[in-house]
Write an enzyme that holds these catalytic residues in place. Structure first.
Site, PDB file in Angstrom:
ATOM      1  N   GLU A 259      36.700   2.927  69.319  1.00 17.82           N
ATOM      2  CA  GLU A 259      37.396   1.810  69.957  1.00 17.82           C
ATOM      3  C   GLU A 259      38.750   1.584  69.291  1.00 17.82           C
ATOM      4  O   GLU A 259      38.892   1.795  68.079  1.00 17.82           O
ATOM      5  CB  GLU A 259      36.555   0.532  69.865  1.00 17.82           C
ATOM      6  N   HIS A 282      34.533  -4.572  74.487  1.00 13.67           N
ATOM      7  CA  HIS A 282      33.745  -5.158  73.395  1.00 13.67           C
ATOM      8  C   HIS A 282      33.913  -6.683  73.350  1.00 13.67           C
ATOM      9  O   HIS A 282      34.252  -7.268  72.317  1.00 13.67           O
ATOM     10  CB  HIS A 282      34.158  -4.545  72.051  1.00 13.67           C
ATOM     11  N   GLY A 284      31.398  -8.870  74.641  1.00 11.67           N
ATOM     12  CA  GLY A 284      30.131  -9.529  74.940  1.00 11.67           C
ATOM     13  C   GLY A 284      30.013 -10.903  74.304  1.00 11.67           C
ATOM     14  O   GLY A 284      29.532 -11.854  74.916  1.00 11.67           O
TER      15      GLY A 284
END
Length: 399
Positions: A259, A282, A284
């Site tokens: 990432e 990313h 969440g």
């Protein structure tokens, strides 16, 4: 004034908590690589990171003054916890603060993929009116399979059941089923029955590659996979093939094997452009509410550990919480867990005529931790002798 370093855009409330407690706080809005981090830790006693910054043993060993480290997220696999403990550095995380945010995102993706909203949205943006119901379903009555029944998985279970879903779960640990959820004895059992599979496992090395071609083949034709756990859990090459073949009707991925480190950096994935696939960066647990809760929770843990030695919910040190009276001095002694250390500590105190007002000891693996409250009258030699004990890892005088 002691110095704290916060990386990766930790919520400003963390800076406020630490500054109010008397810390000088420096912030960096991105992750640091190993060389950058080692240099940045010069003179720093508190470090706060999120999920991108790696803190290996080589960095920790160069920061003997580092008292505590806060992971402003759930996972701590980016930190060498054993090396931190050996350095006398307490590590704290936020195991609960963003649970609801992740659960709500999972529910949103389950509905969006089951209704194929991604394709309807794309068609309209392309100027195509497609009102067909083909492939769109209600989530009510469908079966959700949850892999990893921890804080997030168990709460997702309750919310999904409230929507009318049938819930199965699989976990390697023995977990209590909530509501009408049913535990599966094996992962294969879950995959054979679930219409939607959602992953919520932790970052332990044993979970790397746990979901590959074999597991994808065992999923029901037309089922959906959601990964909100760790990027290395799923084989993306195999996942792409199962989407293109039509075996999977939908996929949502929030975490990736590699990432970008900072906001705005380029991103690439072999999953880009696939039909009915949701890719998110990313996020969440990235709601304003969750990030504020995390900032407050972890910063408070760091503050309290530095001030009183409290290690409640530390992920690498023994757990202790001794009520503190301001009229006493507190000594925090982290040591190797060898029989007789407490007697030697108290022997030093007795030799100097120091009265123990309160004391608590706990052990965890090869570490022991004792908090001792003493009266105000003791000689400086006491601290020197305790620090010089062969078993001492770190001694702190807290007040």
């Amino acid at each position: 004034m002691p110095t704290a370093l916060l990386l990766e855009n930790v919520h400003p409330v963390a800076e406020q908590v630490l500054a109010t407690a008397g810390w000088q706080v420096r912030t960096v809005p991105r992750a640091l690589d190993e060389v950058e981090l080692a240099a940045a830790l010069d003179g720093v006693e508190l470090l706060g990171i999120r999920s991108k910054t790696q803190v290996p043993a080589t960095v920790i060993e160069k920061a003997p003054q580092l008292v505590a480290l806060g992971a402003f997220c759930i996972g701590t696999n980016q930190i060498d916890l054993r090396a931190a403990a050996a350095n006398g550095t307490a590590v704290f995380n936020a195991p609960f603060s963003n649970t609801r945010s992740v659960v709500e995102m999972a529910i949103a993706e389950i509905i969006a993929l089951t209704r194929r909203l991604t394709q309807k949205d794309r068609a309209l943006h392309d100027g195509i009116w497609d009102k067909s119901a083909n492939g769109a379903h209600e989530v009510r009555g469908r079966t959700l399979g949850i892999v990893g029944y921890g804080n997030i998985g168990s709460q997702l279970s309750v919310v999904a059941e409230a929507l009318g879903m049938r819930v199965l779960f699989y976990d390697t640990a023995d977990k209590l089923a909530l509501g009408n959820a049913r535990r599966c004895a094996t992962l294969d059992e879950l995959l054979a029955e679930a219409d939607v599979v959602t992953l919520h496992v932790d970052g332990r090395p044993g979970n790397a590659g746990m979901f590959g071609d074999a597991q994808l083949r065992r999923m029901r034709p037309g089922s959906i996979l959601i990964n909100l756990s760790r990027g290395f859990v799923v084989d993306h090459e195999a996942l792409r093939e199962h989407v293109l073949s039509g075996h999977l009707s939908g996929v949502a991925v929030d975490v990736f094997p590699t990432e970008p480190k900072a906001q705005g950096e380029p991103f690439d994935s072999i999953l880009r452009g696939l039909p009915n696939v949701i890719l998110t960066p990313h996020i969440g647990g990235s709601t304003e509410e969750a990030q504020e809760h995390i900032g407050m929770f972890v910063a408070s843990k760091l503050r309290d550990y530095c001030a009183t030695g409290t290690t409640t919910l530390s992920v690498n040190l023994p757990t202790l919480d001794l009520p503190h009276r301001p009229e006493n001095h507190r000594l925090a002694h982290l040591h190797h867990n060898i029989p007789g250390v407490l007697a030697r500590v108290n022997g030093v105190l007795a030799d100097h005529g120091v009265n123990v007002e309160g004391q608590l000891l706990a052990t965890r693996g090869d570490l022991g931790y004792v908090l001792t409250d003493v009266d105000l009258a003791y000689a400086p030699d006491v601290v020197a002798e305790l620090a010089a004990l062969e078993e001492t890892v770190r001694l702190r005088v807290l007040s």
